[in-house]
Design an enzyme around this catalytic site. Structure first.
Site, mmCIF file in Angstrom:
data_model
loop_
_atom_site.group_PDB
_atom_site.id
_atom_site.type_symbol
_atom_site.label_atom_id
_atom_site.label_comp_id
_atom_site.label_asym_id
_atom_site.label_seq_id
_atom_site.Cartn_x
_atom_site.Cartn_y
_atom_site.Cartn_z
ATOM 1 N N HIS A 1 0.746 -0.992 0.062
ATOM 2 C CA HIS A 1 0.115 0.090 -0.073
ATOM 3 C C HIS A 1 0.797 1.168 -0.010
ATOM 4 C CE1 HIS A 1 -3.271 -2.648 2.190
ATOM 5 N NE2 HIS A 1 -3.096 -3.029 1.069
ATOM 6 N N HIS B 1 -8.952 -2.148 -5.042
ATOM 7 C CA HIS B 1 -8.176 -2.704 -4.009
ATOM 8 C C HIS B 1 -6.934 -3.328 -4.693
ATOM 9 C CE1 HIS B 1 -5.804 -2.836 -0.286
ATOM 10 N NE2 HIS B 1 -5.658 -4.065 -0.805
ATOM 11 N N ASP C 1 -3.053 -2.954 -4.861
ATOM 12 C CA ASP C 1 -1.881 -4.097 -4.724
ATOM 13 C C ASP C 1 -0.929 -4.119 -5.774
ATOM 14 O OD1 ASP C 1 -2.592 -4.428 -1.896
ATOM 15 O OD2 ASP C 1 -3.738 -6.419 -2.635
ATOM 16 N N HIS D 1 -0.457 -10.922 -5.324
ATOM 17 C CA HIS D 1 0.896 -10.555 -5.114
ATOM 18 C C HIS D 1 2.114 -11.532 -5.911
ATOM 19 C CE1 HIS D 1 -0.291 -7.428 -2.347
ATOM 20 N NE2 HIS D 1 -0.592 -8.514 -1.543
#
Length: 315
Positions: free
Chosen positions: A84, A242, A246, A269
């Site tokens: 973030h 969101h 990321d 991720h």
């Protein structure tokens, strides 16, 4: 057009501090942001009462991608949940920054990037007298894993197209697609919060994760497949936004900004890091460029240059 091409590198004008709690460790942490010289890049200084350890914010330093992006050794010294903060660095166009942190995890704050935006607004952003270099994608690069995929494609700007697909009807299939500049980041992405499922909480706690998670810093989907947070969603497709946040944070670990389009479906991720490594491992897929001298009112042209000294492909 959403793309803003800046000629010169930046840093913050003044020191600024944030305090909070690690979402996984549950422990308090303080982080200081300090100005840095041109060509420093983004550098973390971890202090645990001793001399400390330095981590460069580069994909070559990523040691784990389970539930968050971690720099360093998961079994040793590390800094977790950097995504973030790094998304904010990317979104606001900050090239050089020293980050002093007294714990192994960046604070989660409200689960979004807004507190970082506010901190950098308080500090101010300064333009330096050294040209900014970009990674320009010149051919498609793609990775796949089961039904998931991610790719970089040539594009005249910096763009993200992130699609997610969850079985939960609270999320379902969502897409967020946009060019990126500081105004778009502030308005459309920065306030999107991290999310999770109530049914996973006990398993995560048992594994040592999410010890600092709460309704104050996470969107939570209950067993009835409804968002249980008072006030509901900040955006209709907050989950996809969101995931874009990321992805921005993960790709900020390139060592320079990229010119191109990043697209993903059911990513995360691990896939973001793998796609970035795939791009940087193929020197025919990108070139390092900076703006030429330009006349007033004319669009800047780009010229190939050598890579930044802090970039992962020259370490």
């Amino acid at each position: 057009m959403g793309f803003v091409l800046h000629d010169y590198q930046t840093t913050v004008k003044a020191r600024v501090t944030l305090t909070g709690t690690g979402v996984h460790s549950g422990k308090p942490v303080t982080v200081h942001f300090l100005p840095a010289d041109a060509d420093t890049g983004i550098v973390f200084h971890l202090s645990n009462g001793g001399e400390g350890r330095e981590f460069r914010a580069l994909v070559s330093e990523v040691g784990a991608t389970d539930l968050c992006t971690m720099l360093g050794d998961p079994a040793g010294e590390h800094i977790g949940t950097v995504e973030h903060l790094m998304a904010t660095v990317f979104g606001l166009g900050i090239d050089n920054l020293i980050i002093e942190i007294d714990g192994p995890e960046v604070p989660i704050l409200d689960g979004s990037a807004m507190a970082f935006v506010e901190a950098f607004d308080q500090a101010g952003i300064e333009t330096l007298l050294v040209k900014r270099r970009y990674i320009r994608v010149v051919k498609p690069v793609r990775i796949e894993a089961g039904a998931s995929w991610a790719e970089f494609r040539p594009y005249d700007g910096t763009r993200f197209e992130v699609e997610i697909d969850f079985e939960s009807p609270a999320i379902g299939r969502q897409l967020f697609a946009s060019d990126i500049n500081p105004d778009i980041f502030r308005r459309d992405i920065a306030r999107a919060r991290t999310f999770g499922f109530m049914k996973d909480v006990e398993r995560l706690w048992a594994a040592g994760y999410a010890l600092g998670s709460s309704l104050e810093n996470s969107l939570v989907i209950g067993d009835d497949n409804r968002v249980i947070n008072v006030g509901g969603l900040r955006y209709p497709n907050e989950f996809a936004r969101h995931k874009t946040l990321d992805a921005m944070g993960d790709l900020a670990l390139a060592g320079a900004r990229f010119i191109g389009c990043f697209r993903s479906y059911r990513g995360g991720h691990r896939m973001n890091a793998a796609a970035l490594r795939r791009l940087l491992s193929d020197r025919t897929a990108f070139e390092i460029v900076e703006t030429r001298r330009r006349e007033r009112g004319r669009v800047a042209e780009m010229t190939a240059v050598s890579g930044p000294v802090y970039a992962p492909w020259v370490i």
